[in-house]
Design a protein around this motif. Structure first.
Motif, PDB file in Angstrom:
ATOM      1  N   ASN A 181      10.184   0.506   5.501  1.00 50.57           N
ATOM      2  CA  ASN A 181       9.104   1.493   5.411  1.00 50.57           C
ATOM      3  C   ASN A 181       7.825   1.152   6.164  1.00 50.57           C
ATOM      4  O   ASN A 181       7.043   2.044   6.478  1.00 50.57           O
ATOM      5  N   LYS A 185       9.670   7.558  15.289  1.00 53.57           N
ATOM      6  CA  LYS A 185      10.229   8.209  14.091  1.00 53.57           C
ATOM      7  C   LYS A 185      11.507   8.993  14.426  1.00 53.57           C
ATOM      8  O   LYS A 185      12.411   9.074  13.601  1.00 53.57           O
ATOM      9  N   THR A 207      11.959   4.996   6.587  1.00 53.27           N
ATOM     10  CA  THR A 207      10.880   5.982   6.569  1.00 53.27           C
ATOM     11  C   THR A 207      10.693   6.583   7.954  1.00 53.27           C
ATOM     12  O   THR A 207      10.201   5.931   8.872  1.00 53.27           O
ATOM     13  N   ALA A 208      11.112   7.840   8.099  1.00 54.49           N
ATOM     14  CA  ALA A 208      10.807   8.601   9.320  1.00 54.49           C
ATOM     15  C   ALA A 208       9.504   9.353   9.052  1.00 54.49           C
ATOM     16  O   ALA A 208       8.548   8.787   8.502  1.00 54.49           O
ATOM     17  N   THR A 234       0.968  12.803   3.551  1.00 53.55           N
ATOM     18  CA  THR A 234       0.964  12.383   2.152  1.00 53.55           C
ATOM     19  C   THR A 234      -0.289  11.546   1.925  1.00 53.55           C
ATOM     20  O   THR A 234      -0.629  10.720   2.781  1.00 53.55           O
ATOM     21  N   ASP A 258       4.856  -7.538   3.244  1.00 52.35           N
ATOM     22  CA  ASP A 258       3.729  -6.881   3.914  1.00 52.35           C
ATOM     23  C   ASP A 258       3.002  -7.922   4.768  1.00 52.35           C
ATOM     24  O   ASP A 258       3.075  -9.118   4.507  1.00 52.35           O
ATOM     25  N   SER A 311       0.849  -1.196   0.000  1.00 53.78           N
ATOM     26  CA  SER A 311       0.000   0.000   0.000  1.00 53.78           C
ATOM     27  C   SER A 311       0.886   1.248   0.000  1.00 53.78           C
ATOM     28  O   SER A 311       2.104   1.162   0.183  1.00 53.78           O
ATOM     29  N   TYR A 335       4.252   7.632  18.280  1.00 59.74           N
ATOM     30  CA  TYR A 335       4.673   7.622  16.868  1.00 59.74           C
ATOM     31  C   TYR A 335       5.930   8.478  16.703  1.00 59.74           C
ATOM     32  O   TYR A 335       6.895   8.077  16.048  1.00 59.74           O
ATOM     33  N   MET A 388      -3.286   5.115   4.674  1.00 58.48           N
ATOM     34  CA  MET A 388      -3.114   5.303   6.116  1.00 58.48           C
ATOM     35  C   MET A 388      -3.541   6.712   6.536  1.00 58.48           C
ATOM     36  O   MET A 388      -4.247   6.896   7.521  1.00 58.48           O
ATOM     37  N   VAL A 389      -3.133   7.682   5.759  1.00 59.16           N
ATOM     38  CA  VAL A 389      -3.436   9.072   6.090  1.00 59.16           C
ATOM     39  C   VAL A 389      -4.918   9.373   5.896  1.00 59.16           C
ATOM     40  O   VAL A 389      -5.552  10.037   6.719  1.00 59.16           O
ATOM     41  N   PRO A 424       8.590  12.386   5.382  1.00 62.50           N
ATOM     42  CA  PRO A 424       7.450  12.958   4.662  1.00 62.50           C
ATOM     43  C   PRO A 424       6.512  13.693   5.608  1.00 62.50           C
ATOM     44  O   PRO A 424       6.311  13.285   6.751  1.00 62.50           O
ATOM     45  N   ALA A 437       4.961 -11.052   6.012  1.00 60.14           N
ATOM     46  CA  ALA A 437       5.688 -10.919   7.279  1.00 60.14           C
ATOM     47  C   ALA A 437       5.091  -9.809   8.116  1.00 60.14           C
ATOM     48  O   ALA A 437       4.689  -8.770   7.600  1.00 60.14           O
ATOM     49  N   ASP A 438       5.043 -10.059   9.414  1.00 55.85           N
ATOM     50  CA  ASP A 438       4.767  -9.006  10.384  1.00 55.85           C
ATOM     51  C   ASP A 438       6.139  -8.520  10.852  1.00 55.85           C
ATOM     52  O   ASP A 438       6.878  -9.275  11.499  1.00 55.85           O
ATOM     53  N   VAL A 439       6.486  -7.288  10.520  1.00 56.49           N
ATOM     54  CA  VAL A 439       7.851  -6.813  10.774  1.00 56.49           C
ATOM     55  C   VAL A 439       8.176  -6.684  12.270  1.00 56.49           C
ATOM     56  O   VAL A 439       9.342  -6.531  12.629  1.00 56.49           O
ATOM     57  N   LEU A 462       3.132   4.432   0.323  1.00 57.18           N
ATOM     58  CA  LEU A 462       4.486   4.811  -0.093  1.00 57.18           C
ATOM     59  C   LEU A 462       5.275   3.596  -0.584  1.00 57.18           C
ATOM     60  O   LEU A 462       6.068   3.696  -1.524  1.00 57.18           O
ATOM     61  N   THR A 491      -2.003   8.827   1.319  1.00 52.30           N
ATOM     62  CA  THR A 491      -2.005   7.368   1.196  1.00 52.30           C
ATOM     63  C   THR A 491      -3.210   6.849   1.975  1.00 52.30           C
ATOM     64  O   THR A 491      -3.823   7.600   2.745  1.00 52.30           O
TER      65      THR A 491
HETATM   66  N1  LIG Z   1       1.392   8.849   4.520  1.00 55.93           N
HETATM   67  C1  LIG Z   1       1.928   9.780   5.288  1.00 55.93           C
HETATM   68  O1  LIG Z   1       1.422  10.903   5.401  1.00 55.93           O
HETATM   69  C2  LIG Z   1       3.180   9.505   6.007  1.00 55.93           C
HETATM   70  C3  LIG Z   1       3.901  10.596   6.500  1.00 55.93           C
HETATM   71  C4  LIG Z   1       5.079  10.341   7.166  1.00 55.93           C
HETATM   72  C5  LIG Z   1       5.502   9.052   7.345  1.00 55.93           C
HETATM   73  N2  LIG Z   1       4.754   8.012   6.873  1.00 55.93           N
HETATM   74  C6  LIG Z   1       5.270   6.662   7.071  1.00 55.93           C
HETATM   75  O2  LIG Z   1       5.316   6.017   5.811  1.00 55.93           O
HETATM   76  C7  LIG Z   1       5.271   4.602   6.014  1.00 55.93           C
HETATM   77  C8  LIG Z   1       4.266   4.003   5.053  1.00 55.93           C
HETATM   78  O3  LIG Z   1       2.996   4.512   5.371  1.00 55.93           O
HETATM   79  P1  LIG Z   1       1.854   4.734   4.275  1.00 55.93           P
HETATM   80  O4  LIG Z   1       1.420   6.126   4.428  1.00 55.93           O
HETATM   81  O5  LIG Z   1       2.297   4.240   2.961  1.00 55.93           O
HETATM   82  O6  LIG Z   1       0.717   3.815   4.913  1.00 55.93           O
HETATM   83  P2  LIG Z   1      -0.168   2.605   4.326  1.00 55.93           P
HETATM   84  O7  LIG Z   1      -1.051   2.203   5.437  1.00 55.93           O
HETATM   85  O8  LIG Z   1      -0.748   3.009   3.027  1.00 55.93           O
HETATM   86  O9  LIG Z   1       0.909   1.463   4.073  1.00 55.93           O
HETATM   87  C9  LIG Z   1       1.561   0.833   5.126  1.00 55.93           C
HETATM   88  C10 LIG Z   1       1.738  -0.632   4.777  1.00 55.93           C
HETATM   89  O10 LIG Z   1       2.449  -1.233   5.871  1.00 55.93           O
HETATM   90  C11 LIG Z   1       1.850  -2.478   6.132  1.00 55.93           C
HETATM   91  N3  LIG Z   1       2.077  -2.871   7.515  1.00 55.93           N
HETATM   92  C12 LIG Z   1       1.501  -2.363   8.630  1.00 55.93           C
HETATM   93  N4  LIG Z   1       1.914  -3.029   9.714  1.00 55.93           N
HETATM   94  C13 LIG Z   1       2.774  -3.991   9.276  1.00 55.93           C
HETATM   95  C14 LIG Z   1       3.514  -5.003   9.909  1.00 55.93           C
HETATM   96  N5  LIG Z   1       3.439  -5.198  11.238  1.00 55.93           N
HETATM   97  N6  LIG Z   1       4.289  -5.808   9.159  1.00 55.93           N
HETATM   98  C15 LIG Z   1       4.347  -5.648   7.813  1.00 55.93           C
HETATM   99  N7  LIG Z   1       3.657  -4.716   7.150  1.00 55.93           N
HETATM  100  C16 LIG Z   1       2.876  -3.890   7.874  1.00 55.93           C
HETATM  101  C17 LIG Z   1       0.375  -2.287   5.855  1.00 55.93           C
HETATM  102  O11 LIG Z   1      -0.275  -3.527   5.630  1.00 55.93           O
HETATM  103  C18 LIG Z   1       0.421  -1.391   4.627  1.00 55.93           C
HETATM  104  O12 LIG Z   1       0.410  -2.150   3.442  1.00 55.93           O
HETATM  105  C19 LIG Z   1       4.979   4.405   7.490  1.00 55.93           C
HETATM  106  O13 LIG Z   1       6.176   4.110   8.168  1.00 55.93           O
HETATM  107  C20 LIG Z   1       4.446   5.748   7.939  1.00 55.93           C
HETATM  108  O14 LIG Z   1       4.664   5.982   9.301  1.00 55.93           O
HETATM  109  C21 LIG Z   1       3.605   8.223   6.205  1.00 55.93           C
END
Ligand SMILES: NC(=O)c1ccc[n+]([C@@H]2O[C@H](COP(=O)([O-])OP(=O)(O)OC[C@H]3O[C@@H](n4cnc5c(N)ncnc54)[C@H](O)[C@@H]3O)[C@@H](O)[C@H]2O)c1
Length: 249
Positions: free
Chosen positions: A86, A156, A137-138, A185, A33, A12, A152, A189-190, A182, A58-60, A14, A187
Motif C-alpha cells: 500500500n 497505478k 493499492t491502485a 479519500t 513504513d 498513516s 502517478y 496525503m490527500v 480508491p 523500510a523505504d519500499v 489507509l 487521509t
Molecule cells: N488517500 C487517497 O485519496 C488515495 C486515493 C487513491 C489511492 N491512494 C493510495 O493509497 C496509498 C496510501 O496512501 P494514503 O492516502 O494512506 O497516504 P498517507 O500519506 O496517509 O500514508 C502513506 C504512508 O506511506 C508511507 N510511505 C511513503 N513513502 C514510503 C516509502 N518509500 N517506504 C515506506 N513507506 C512509505 C508514508 O510514510 C505514510 O505513512 C498510496 O499508495 C496512495 O497512492 C490514496
C-alpha cells in the motif's frame, strides 16, 4: 495463533486504518513504513486490541529494505498470510512537462518498484507456504486518465497490471491478488495534496456523484474483506471505492 499481515505505509492513512480493522479480526501485524513515528503509533494502537504487532522501518523503493521487512516478519511471526501492498506518494500535481525527472523517478521508485519488490519477496514466502492473499493499492488514477497525475497514473495503472498478471501465474499455487482503486479519500496525503491544490479539491468533490470524499475506514473495510477468506473466490479484481466517481467518466 491468529493470521499474520504485512502492511506497507501502515504509519498513516489507509495503511493505519487497515491495521486497526484487521486487528479487530485477530490478525497480527507487521507495520512497515519509512516514518518511524507513525509506524510506532500504529503498533501501539494495534497492540491495544490484543494482537501482536512489530514495526519494521523500510523505504519500499530499496529492494534490500523490502527483503529485510519480509525476512523480519517471517523471523518474528513464522509466516505471512496477508499482504497489503500500500505505501505510496502522490507527487506535486504539476503537469507532466513541468515535473522534474527526479520527481518522476521518485514516484515510480516508491509506487511501482516498491510494490513489485514487495510482491516478489512476499509471494515467494506465500507460494512456498501453500498460498496467501495480497491487496495492492491502485487508485482512480489507475483506471481512468486524469490531468496533473501522469506519473502517478502510470504507476497505478502498473499496479492493475501486476494484480491481473500475478493471478495468471500463481492462482494455482493458492495465491489471491486483488487491487483497490480508491477515489479521493480523506487521509493525511490527500489533505496535504489538496491544501497545495485547493481548486482540485473543489473539482474532485463536485465530480463525485455521492458529493463527498471517502473515509479511510470505508477503505479498510474493503481491504479486510478482500484479504480474508470471506473473499476466497475473488481473484485478480480491481475494486473501485470512489462514490461513483470513475463510473461517470
Ligand atoms: N488517500 C487517497 O485519496 C488515495 C486515493 C487513491 C489511492 N491512494 C493510495 O493509497 C496509498 C496510501 O496512501 P494514503 O492516502 O494512506 O497516504 P498517507 O500519506 O496517509 O500514508 C502513506 C504512508 O506511506 C508511507 N510511505 C511513503 N513513502 C514510503 C516509502 N518509500 N517506504 C515506506 N513507506 C512509505 C508514508 O510514510 C505514510 O505513512 C498510496 O499508495 C496512495 O497512492 C490514496
Amino acid at each position: 495463533m491468529g493470521k499474520v499481515a504485512i502492511i506497507t505505509g501502515a504509519g498513516s492513512g489507509l495503511g493505519q486504518s487497515t491495521a486497526l480493522r484487521l486487528a479487530e479480526e485477530g490478525v497480527n501485524i507487521s507495520v512497515v513504513d519509512v516514518n518511524e513515528k507513525g509506524g510506532q503509533e500504529t503498533v501501539e494502537l494495534v497492540k491495544k486490541q490484543g494482537v501482536d504487532a512489530i514495526f519494521i522501518k523500510a523505504d519500499v523503493s530499496k529492494q534490500e529494505e523490502v527483503k529485510n521487512y519480509v525476512d523480519k516478519t517471517v523471523e518474528h511471526f513464522g509466516t505471512i498470510d496477508y499482504f497489503f501492498n500500500n505505501a505510496g506518494i502522490s507527487g506535486s500535481g504539476k503537469y507532466f512537462l513541468d515535473t522534474s525527472i527526479e520527481e518522476i523517478d521518485k514516484i515510480v521508485g516508491i509506487n511501482l518498484m516498491g510494490a513489485l519488490y514487495g510482491i516478489h519477496y512476499v509471494a515467494d514466502v506465500m507460494v512456498k507456504n501453500g498460498g496467501g492473499s495480497i491487496v495492492n493499492t491502485a487508485s482512480s488514477a489507475g483506471v481512468i486518465g486524469q490531468d496533473s497525475v501522469v506519473t502517478y497514473a502510470a504507476t497505478k495503472h502498473g499496479i492493475v497490471g501486476i494484480t491481473k498478471s500475478m493471478v495468471a501465474e500463481y492462482a494455482k499455487d493458492g495465491l489471491r491478488v486483488n487491487a483497490i482503486a480508491p477515489g479521493p479519500t480523506e487521509t493525511p496525503m490527500v489533505k496535504e495534496f489538496y491544501a497545495a491544490n485547493p481548486k482540485m479539491k473543489e473539482n474532485a468533490t463536485s465530480g463525485i456523484p455521492q458529493k463527498r470524499l471517502g473515509t479511510p475506514e470505508e477503505v479498510a473495510e474493503l481491504v479486510t474483506f478482500l484479504l480474508t477468506s470471506k473473499a476466497e473466490y475473488i481473484n485478480g479484481e480491481v475494486i473501485r471505492i470512489d462514490g461513483g466517481f470513475t463510473n461517470t467518466k
